[in-house]
Design an enzyme around this catalytic site. Structure first.
Site, mmCIF file in Angstrom:
data_model
loop_
_atom_site.group_PDB
_atom_site.id
_atom_site.type_symbol
_atom_site.label_atom_id
_atom_site.label_comp_id
_atom_site.label_asym_id
_atom_site.label_seq_id
_atom_site.Cartn_x
_atom_site.Cartn_y
_atom_site.Cartn_z
ATOM 1 N N ASP A 73 0.814 -1.216 0.000
ATOM 2 C CA ASP A 73 0.000 0.000 0.000
ATOM 3 C C ASP A 73 0.846 1.265 0.000
ATOM 4 O O ASP A 73 0.462 2.281 -0.577
ATOM 5 C CB ASP A 73 -0.919 0.028 1.243
ATOM 6 C CG ASP A 73 -2.293 -0.530 0.940
ATOM 7 O OD1 ASP A 73 -2.529 -0.888 -0.229
ATOM 8 O OD2 ASP A 73 -3.115 -0.602 1.866
ATOM 9 N N HIS A 115 -4.013 9.008 7.380
ATOM 10 C CA HIS A 115 -3.951 7.617 7.830
ATOM 11 C C HIS A 115 -2.642 7.258 8.533
ATOM 12 O O HIS A 115 -2.591 6.238 9.239
ATOM 13 C CB HIS A 115 -4.129 6.656 6.651
ATOM 14 C CG HIS A 115 -5.481 6.717 6.013
ATOM 15 N ND1 HIS A 115 -6.651 6.588 6.719
ATOM 16 C CD2 HIS A 115 -5.842 6.907 4.713
ATOM 17 C CE1 HIS A 115 -7.678 6.681 5.892
ATOM 18 N NE2 HIS A 115 -7.212 6.885 4.670
ATOM 19 N N GLY A 123 -2.476 3.421 4.034
ATOM 20 C CA GLY A 123 -3.388 4.094 3.116
ATOM 21 C C GLY A 123 -2.735 5.172 2.270
ATOM 22 O O GLY A 123 -3.304 6.252 2.098
ATOM 23 N N ASP A 150 -12.919 13.609 4.152
ATOM 24 C CA ASP A 150 -12.504 12.539 3.247
ATOM 25 C C ASP A 150 -13.532 11.406 3.267
ATOM 26 O O ASP A 150 -14.229 11.200 4.262
ATOM 27 C CB ASP A 150 -11.143 12.000 3.706
ATOM 28 C CG ASP A 150 -10.387 11.257 2.632
ATOM 29 O OD1 ASP A 150 -9.488 11.871 2.026
ATOM 30 O OD2 ASP A 150 -10.681 10.075 2.400
ATOM 31 N N HIS A 152 -12.805 8.401 3.454
ATOM 32 C CA HIS A 152 -12.288 7.420 4.403
ATOM 33 C C HIS A 152 -12.130 8.039 5.794
ATOM 34 O O HIS A 152 -11.814 9.223 5.930
ATOM 35 C CB HIS A 152 -10.931 6.897 3.933
ATOM 36 C CG HIS A 152 -10.967 6.250 2.584
ATOM 37 N ND1 HIS A 152 -10.831 6.982 1.418
ATOM 38 C CD2 HIS A 152 -11.139 4.955 2.215
ATOM 39 C CE1 HIS A 152 -10.916 6.146 0.385
ATOM 40 N NE2 HIS A 152 -11.108 4.925 0.838
ATOM 41 N N ASP A 239 -12.461 12.396 -2.422
ATOM 42 C CA ASP A 239 -12.847 11.101 -2.983
ATOM 43 C C ASP A 239 -14.325 10.778 -2.780
ATOM 44 O O ASP A 239 -14.800 9.730 -3.214
ATOM 45 C CB ASP A 239 -11.962 9.968 -2.456
ATOM 46 C CG ASP A 239 -11.606 10.098 -0.992
ATOM 47 O OD1 ASP A 239 -12.130 11.011 -0.326
ATOM 48 O OD2 ASP A 239 -10.794 9.290 -0.501
ATOM 49 N N TYR A 278 -9.235 10.668 -6.367
ATOM 50 C CA TYR A 278 -8.530 9.867 -7.347
ATOM 51 C C TYR A 278 -9.060 10.062 -8.758
ATOM 52 O O TYR A 278 -8.533 9.481 -9.699
ATOM 53 C CB TYR A 278 -8.544 8.397 -6.905
ATOM 54 C CG TYR A 278 -8.058 8.306 -5.478
ATOM 55 C CD1 TYR A 278 -6.725 8.550 -5.165
ATOM 56 C CD2 TYR A 278 -8.953 8.093 -4.428
ATOM 57 C CE1 TYR A 278 -6.277 8.553 -3.864
ATOM 58 C CE2 TYR A 278 -8.512 8.089 -3.117
ATOM 59 C CZ TYR A 278 -7.177 8.321 -2.830
ATOM 60 O OH TYR A 278 -6.740 8.340 -1.531
#
Length: 349
Positions: A73, A115, A123, A150, A152, A239, A278
């Site tokens: 990752d 992260h 991440g 975000d 996430h 995102d 992204y």
């Protein structure tokens, strides 16, 4: 960065093409020093990342690098240490400007690496520039609020401050089985002196602008009354935009500008950083609009001619089209989430 190639330069170029830089002061960042980094990260982790980042040996990964989260990752590409140190230094520089009263809003769009843990990359995040920025702000401001937009969960920042009452973290994110990082439940509220100073807003797929902004404003108004922050850091990971490969929310840039405008209305020091995103062109569209919101400027819907102009085809329009994924966030579900959060915040009034 391999995950978001040229995104930082694209965002800056679009902001420049719209003529926004004339109303801003651009500061060269300093590379975060070891002293800066060890205010949060462990020396062993810093040294490991520095060492393997300098190597071009394809077999440089071993049990030690895996222990620090460096590998699949978060590959330690050659030169990554210098890059992430510069990103961290930029967020620290932005925080210093707020501390010194040089500005009321500071922006670092390449930042927002929420992260990263004390001794672990995760991440696609290597150094947690947000934590480092908050620690810098704490040198001047008694209470700092962190807000994470975000898709996430902002797990690294939450983990760093979950046991203190001096920093409150608020994260709005997708929460579903198997979705990274798997944390950020409604029941996660902090611990010890930080109990109730962690606020998680778990959302389901398909949320749209109006509902998202309504949730944000209802929760953040209560947060402001309960916590009374002296400064705010907002992570604007994009995102959640429609069209993002994460394919989860139906948001447009208007959701993000609405949330940031709410924070601007508080008239306290504000640090904005980037994060995920992204679909590169849409992320740049969003951050340009956020920059214009800070500057009280209205932008033309036509993307100006500049070196990345072809990337915005075929529409060459600033707007992001709303998505049409089914909205799984029922009114009853959202009301229950907000009610629980407000009940928890009563404990710190």
């Amino acid at each position: 960065m391999g995950k978001v190639p040229e995104r930082a330069d694209m965002a800056h170029s679009l902001i420049e093409a719209y003529g926004l830089l004339s109303d801003m002061r651009i500061l060269p960042p300093h590379e975060a020093t070891e002293q800066d980094l060890v205010s949060f990260h462990s020396r062993d982790y810093i040294e490991c990342l520095k060492t393997i980042s300098a190597s071009n040996d394809p077999e440089k990964y071993d049990e030690t690098t895996e222990q620090f989260g460096l590998g699949y990752d978060c590959p330690a590409e050659e030169g990554i240490f210098e890059y992430v140190s510069m990103v961290a230094g930029a967020t620290i520089t932005a925080a210093e400007c707020l501390n010194n009263g040089e500005c009321t809003v500071a922006i670092n769009w390449p930042g927002g690496w929420h992260h990263a843990k004390r001794d672990e990359a995760a991440g696609f995040c290597y150094f947690n520039d947000i934590v480092l920025g908050i620690l810098k702000l704490r040198e001047k401001f008694e209470r700092v609020l962190y807000v994470d937009l975000d898709l996430h969960h902002g797990d690294g920042v939450e983990d760093a401050f979950c046991a203190t009452a001096k920093v409150m973290t608020v994260s709005l994110h997708k929460y579903s089985p198997g979705f990274f990082p798997g944390t950020g439940s409604l029941e996660s509220i902090g611990m010890s002196k930080g109990k109730y100073y962690t606020v998680n807003v778990p959302l389901q797929e398909g949320i749209q602008d109006e509902q998202y902004c309504d949730v944000f404003e209802r929760i953040l108004s209560t947060v402001k009354d309960a916590f009374n922050p002296d400064a705010v850091v907002c992570q604007c990971g994009a995102d959640g935009l429609s069209g993002d490969p994460m394919a989860s929310f139906n948001l447009t840039s208007q959701a993000y500008t609405g949330c940031v405008q709410c924070l601007l209305n508080w008239n306290i020091p504000l640090l904005l950083v980037g994060g995920g995103g992204y679909h590169i062109a849409n992320t740049c569209r969003c951050w340009a609009q956020l920059t214009s919101t800070v500057l009280h400027r209205t932008l033309s819907s036509d993307i100006p001619e500049h070196k990345y102009f072809p990337e915005y085809g075929p529409s060459y329009d600033l707007s992001v089209t709303p998505g049409n994924r089914s909205n799984q966030n029922s009114k009853d579900y959202i009301d229950e989430v907000i009610s629980t959060i407000k009940e928890n915040l009563e404990y710190i009034r």
